[in-house]
Scaffold this motif. Sequence first.
Motif, PDB file in Angstrom:
ATOM      1  N   SER A  52     -26.171 -21.431  20.682  1.00 20.85           N
ATOM      2  CA  SER A  52     -25.664 -20.352  19.833  1.00 20.85           C
ATOM      3  C   SER A  52     -26.637 -19.979  18.736  1.00 20.85           C
ATOM      4  CB  SER A  52     -24.312 -20.753  19.228  1.00 20.85           C
ATOM      5  OG  SER A  52     -24.456 -21.902  18.414  1.00 20.85           O
ATOM      6  N   ALA A  83     -19.325 -14.283  16.304  1.00 24.44           N
ATOM      7  CA  ALA A  83     -18.479 -15.060  17.194  1.00 24.44           C
ATOM      8  C   ALA A  83     -17.398 -15.863  16.516  1.00 24.44           C
ATOM      9  CB  ALA A  83     -19.365 -15.980  18.027  1.00 24.44           C
ATOM     10  N   PRO A  84     -17.690 -16.686  15.466  1.00 23.57           N
ATOM     11  CA  PRO A  84     -16.634 -17.509  14.901  1.00 23.57           C
ATOM     12  C   PRO A  84     -15.676 -16.691  14.051  1.00 23.57           C
ATOM     13  CG  PRO A  84     -18.816 -18.297  14.237  1.00 23.57           C
ATOM     14  CD  PRO A  84     -18.973 -16.932  14.766  1.00 23.57           C
ATOM     15  N   ASN A 115     -15.445 -21.624  20.590  1.00 22.21           N
ATOM     16  CA  ASN A 115     -16.101 -20.332  20.700  1.00 22.21           C
ATOM     17  C   ASN A 115     -16.287 -19.922  22.155  1.00 22.21           C
ATOM     18  OD1 ASN A 115     -17.371 -18.125  19.479  1.00 22.21           O
ATOM     19  ND2 ASN A 115     -19.388 -19.038  19.765  1.00 22.21           N
ATOM     20  N   ASP A 159     -17.530 -23.149  16.631  1.00 23.04           N
ATOM     21  CA  ASP A 159     -18.777 -22.940  17.355  1.00 23.04           C
ATOM     22  C   ASP A 159     -19.194 -24.279  17.962  1.00 23.04           C
ATOM     23  OD1 ASP A 159     -21.169 -22.225  18.396  1.00 23.04           O
ATOM     24  OD2 ASP A 159     -22.137 -21.701  16.499  1.00 23.04           O
ATOM     25  N   ASN A 164     -20.983 -13.412  21.792  1.00 19.49           N
ATOM     26  CA  ASN A 164     -19.730 -13.894  21.225  1.00 19.49           C
ATOM     27  C   ASN A 164     -19.108 -12.959  20.188  1.00 19.49           C
ATOM     28  OD1 ASN A 164     -19.872 -16.430  22.648  1.00 19.49           O
ATOM     29  ND2 ASN A 164     -21.469 -17.051  21.221  1.00 19.49           N
TER      30      ASN A 164
END
Length: 455
Positions: free
Chosen positions: A120, A21-22, A34, A377, A129
């Motif tokens: 997360s 995700a990041p 995020n 995030d 993500n």
Amino acid sequence: MGACMALCSLASCASCLCGSAPCLLCGCCPSSNNSTVTRLLYSFFLLLGTLVSIIMILPGMETQLRKIPGFCQGGTAIPGIENHVNCDVIVGYKSVYRMCFAMACFFFLFSAIMIRVKSSKDPRAAIQNGFWFFKFLILVGITVGAFFIPDGTFHDVWFYFGIVGSFMFILIQLILLIDFAHSWNEVWVRNAEEGNSKCWFSGLLFFTVLHYALAFAAVVLFYLYYTKPDNCAEHKFFISFNLILCVIISVVSVLPKVQDASPQSGLLQSSIITLYTMYVTWSAMTNNPNRECNPSLLSLVSNISTTEAMPTSSPGMVQWWDAQGIVGLVIFLFCTFYASIRSSSNAQVNRLMQTEEGKGSMGGEEVGEDGLRRVVDNEEDGVTYNYSFFHFHLLLASLYIMMTLTNWYKPDITTQAMQSSMPAVWVKISSSWLGLGLYLWTLVAPVVFPSRDFN
């Protein structure tokens, strides 16, 4: 956001598509949360499917496809090449049903996978993500498979799924509009208290009066063109009853007890809900199969009779680009984008939308050692929105798009054509009533339950 991301290097894009995700952003992009980037990308998938559906329903598309040698069944073939593609399926309402079926299955899959994700740190959050390239392949695969579904009763059955899902999405649209109106009013009132109060309050007054004026003009036009002295009793009831309900919510929003318990309520919100209710009422009346009570806009503008203004179209051809279809598409686009970036301080709306209060917008800067900004995030302590509900919301949006692009017409298995239907009328009208009830609840709940925190 989209233009900025387009300028990123191919390596950065690859990390976003296949990584977690990041993902890395290019130097020109602002740092983003995020949760916000993820919702925007899922919304992009939905809009991409919508664009494909629009292209496939454009007039003349089937004719153009049949010009490709060996492509369509029954078309001009190149020697040695068989015609494998049924062009009747990949154009018209059949293509819209299949494309939206694929999107609904895609979002249902992720809605089921993401049930009860709390932060997360959950391994499933990485799936939510990241891995965008593989998600795109999954969507494409489901779409290809959807076009191999036999006709049979598929379209008739999926029509009723579309009816139910669209009913629920209309309510979500109204909740998002309520949230937008509250946010709009809150920001402008705060600006008025901090700066030029005359300017900001004048702006609030102007838009409030404008919304009510448009709604009142709509009511007058409805009575003129969608009712007859000796016919159209349903339309007379719809218009009058919804007008009365809109007057009630407007009066309730400014009652002293409501203002004391919920100072952020006001006429701006009520005016937006009133205007939206008039749109839903109009949209419902345009689905009435009684052509005497449902004149086409072409006949109203050019004084052509209804039968002359409604030429017979080929089976499966649906013209969605009438006024109410275009307005519905614009409202859908606005609500989809707003749902992706919203960060509300309205507790009741947050409960209805399954989001956390005051979270989910733009956070602080996170810059790497190389000077490039990264996605932040912001969900390590807890998710800012319900992953499963967000996908369910996009599932309903897929069904709403399907019904909008096909004018809410019901497929006729016998004639392979599309027809207006009264169930669509009652679904839209009942959704407007339930939506007004939800808005009324946001006004009276703090009064009825004073011990609860609704701030």
